[in-house]
Design a protein around this motif. Structure first.
Motif, PDB file in Angstrom:
ATOM      1  N   LEU A  35      14.952  28.273   4.342  1.00  0.00           N
ATOM      2  CA  LEU A  35      14.283  28.683   3.104  1.00  0.00           C
ATOM      3  C   LEU A  35      12.776  28.810   3.304  1.00  0.00           C
ATOM      4  N   ARG A  36      12.185  27.881   4.043  1.00  0.00           N
ATOM      5  CA  ARG A  36      10.739  27.902   4.291  1.00  0.00           C
ATOM      6  C   ARG A  36      10.315  29.204   4.980  1.00  0.00           C
ATOM      7  N   PHE A  37      11.156  29.684   5.899  1.00  0.00           N
ATOM      8  CA  PHE A  37      10.812  30.887   6.662  1.00  0.00           C
ATOM      9  C   PHE A  37      11.525  32.142   6.172  1.00  0.00           C
ATOM     10  N   ASN A  38      12.276  32.006   5.083  1.00  0.00           N
ATOM     11  CA  ASN A  38      12.979  33.136   4.468  1.00  0.00           C
ATOM     12  C   ASN A  38      13.911  33.843   5.459  1.00  0.00           C
ATOM     13  N   VAL A  39      14.713  33.042   6.145  1.00  0.00           N
ATOM     14  CA  VAL A  39      15.710  33.578   7.070  1.00  0.00           C
ATOM     15  C   VAL A  39      17.062  32.951   6.728  1.00  0.00           C
ATOM     16  N   PRO A  40      18.167  33.639   7.022  1.00  0.00           N
ATOM     17  CA  PRO A  40      19.477  33.034   6.783  1.00  0.00           C
ATOM     18  C   PRO A  40      19.682  31.821   7.708  1.00  0.00           C
ATOM     19  N   SER A  41      20.226  30.752   7.162  1.00  0.00           N
ATOM     20  CA  SER A  41      20.442  29.553   7.979  1.00  0.00           C
ATOM     21  C   SER A  41      21.409  29.842   9.136  1.00  0.00           C
ATOM     22  N   LEU A  42      22.344  30.754   8.948  1.00  0.00           N
ATOM     23  CA  LEU A  42      23.264  31.126  10.023  1.00  0.00           C
ATOM     24  C   LEU A  42      22.500  31.717  11.212  1.00  0.00           C
ATOM     25  N   HIS A  43      21.504  32.553  10.939  1.00  0.00           N
ATOM     26  CA  HIS A  43      20.700  33.139  12.017  1.00  0.00           C
ATOM     27  C   HIS A  43      19.885  32.063  12.731  1.00  0.00           C
ATOM     28  N   LEU A  44      19.392  31.109  11.979  1.00  0.00           N
ATOM     29  CA  LEU A  44      18.662  29.982  12.569  1.00  0.00           C
ATOM     30  C   LEU A  44      19.592  29.186  13.484  1.00  0.00           C
ATOM     31  N   GLN A  45      20.817  28.997  13.031  1.00  0.00           N
ATOM     32  CA  GLN A  45      21.825  28.280  13.829  1.00  0.00           C
ATOM     33  C   GLN A  45      22.126  28.990  15.137  1.00  0.00           C
ATOM     34  N   CYS A  46      22.480  30.266  15.060  1.00  0.00           N
ATOM     35  CA  CYS A  46      22.922  30.945  16.284  1.00  0.00           C
ATOM     36  C   CYS A  46      21.765  31.202  17.241  1.00  0.00           C
ATOM     37  N   MET A  47      20.566  31.453  16.753  1.00  0.00           N
ATOM     38  CA  MET A  47      19.437  31.681  17.652  1.00  0.00           C
ATOM     39  C   MET A  47      19.104  30.426  18.450  1.00  0.00           C
ATOM     40  N   ASN A  48      19.367  29.256  17.844  1.00  0.00           N
ATOM     41  CA  ASN A  48      19.022  27.992  18.486  1.00  0.00           C
ATOM     42  C   ASN A  48      20.233  27.255  19.051  1.00  0.00           C
ATOM     43  N   GLY A  49      21.408  27.887  18.981  1.00  0.00           N
ATOM     44  CA  GLY A  49      22.613  27.277  19.546  1.00  0.00           C
ATOM     45  C   GLY A  49      23.044  26.014  18.821  1.00  0.00           C
ATOM     46  N   ILE A  50      22.782  25.955  17.519  1.00  0.00           N
ATOM     47  CA  ILE A  50      23.156  24.786  16.724  1.00  0.00           C
ATOM     48  C   ILE A  50      24.590  24.990  16.251  1.00  0.00           C
ATOM     49  N   VAL A  55      23.619  18.705  11.790  1.00  0.00           N
ATOM     50  CA  VAL A  55      22.934  17.901  12.803  1.00  0.00           C
ATOM     51  C   VAL A  55      21.716  18.675  13.305  1.00  0.00           C
ATOM     52  N   VAL A  56      20.538  18.243  12.850  1.00  0.00           N
ATOM     53  CA  VAL A  56      19.280  18.816  13.304  1.00  0.00           C
ATOM     54  C   VAL A  56      18.470  17.660  13.872  1.00  0.00           C
ATOM     55  N   VAL A  57      18.037  17.769  15.107  1.00  0.00           N
ATOM     56  CA  VAL A  57      17.382  16.669  15.805  1.00  0.00           C
ATOM     57  C   VAL A  57      15.896  16.605  15.458  1.00  0.00           C
ATOM     58  N   LEU A  58      15.462  15.439  15.011  1.00  0.00           N
ATOM     59  CA  LEU A  58      14.063  15.198  14.697  1.00  0.00           C
ATOM     60  C   LEU A  58      13.209  15.478  15.933  1.00  0.00           C
ATOM     61  N   GLY A  59      12.163  16.269  15.770  1.00  0.00           N
ATOM     62  CA  GLY A  59      11.269  16.600  16.877  1.00  0.00           C
ATOM     63  C   GLY A  59      11.690  17.812  17.686  1.00  0.00           C
ATOM     64  N   ALA A  60      12.898  18.328  17.429  1.00  0.00           N
ATOM     65  CA  ALA A  60      13.367  19.509  18.165  1.00  0.00           C
ATOM     66  C   ALA A  60      12.496  20.717  17.818  1.00  0.00           C
ATOM     67  N   ARG A  61      12.312  21.589  18.793  1.00  0.00           N
ATOM     68  CA  ARG A  61      11.548  22.816  18.559  1.00  0.00           C
ATOM     69  C   ARG A  61      12.533  23.959  18.351  1.00  0.00           C
ATOM     70  N   LEU A  62      12.512  24.528  17.161  1.00  0.00           N
ATOM     71  CA  LEU A  62      13.417  25.623  16.815  1.00  0.00           C
ATOM     72  C   LEU A  62      12.682  26.949  16.864  1.00  0.00           C
ATOM     73  N   GLN A  63      13.379  27.988  17.283  1.00  0.00           N
ATOM     74  CA  GLN A  63      12.839  29.330  17.206  1.00  0.00           C
ATOM     75  C   GLN A  63      13.283  29.936  15.880  1.00  0.00           C
ATOM     76  N   ILE A  64      12.339  30.553  15.192  1.00  0.00           N
ATOM     77  CA  ILE A  64      12.632  31.193  13.909  1.00  0.00           C
ATOM     78  C   ILE A  64      12.935  32.665  14.195  1.00  0.00           C
TER      79      ILE A  64
END
Length: 80
Positions: A35-50, A55-64
């Motif tokens: 929501l913060r970056f106005n992208v679908p959460s599914l796209h955030l998941q697949c781009m980052n292999g989540i 389960v989102v790891v504290l301190g992990a660096r995600l690509q938007i």
């Protein structure tokens, strides 16, 4: 008769999509980051292999994902 030749314009290179990075902070969820970056959460998941959206790891660096991004064919997230 005088023939005037005008040079054709140089082709403009298509700019590369801008991929931003985000470091996961305490209290973040995949949904709030999406929501913060106005992208679908599914796209955030697949781009980052989540595989598990819960389960989102504290301190992990995600690509938007950039605008126009789509998940690769066959990409699957974990069952709910």
């Amino acid at each position: 008769m005088v023939r005037v030749v005008t040079p054709s314009p140089e082709p403009t290179a298509t700019p590369k999509p801008r991929i931003r990075n985000y470091r996961v902070k305490s209290g973040d969820t995949l949904t709030t980051i999406a929501l913060r970056f106005n992208v679908p959460s599914l796209h955030l998941q697949c781009m980052n292999g989540i595989l598990n959206k819960n389960v989102v790891v504290l301190g992990a660096r995600l690509q938007i994902p950039p605008e126009g991004y789509s998940c690769p064919p066959g990409w699957r997230r974990a069952a709910r």
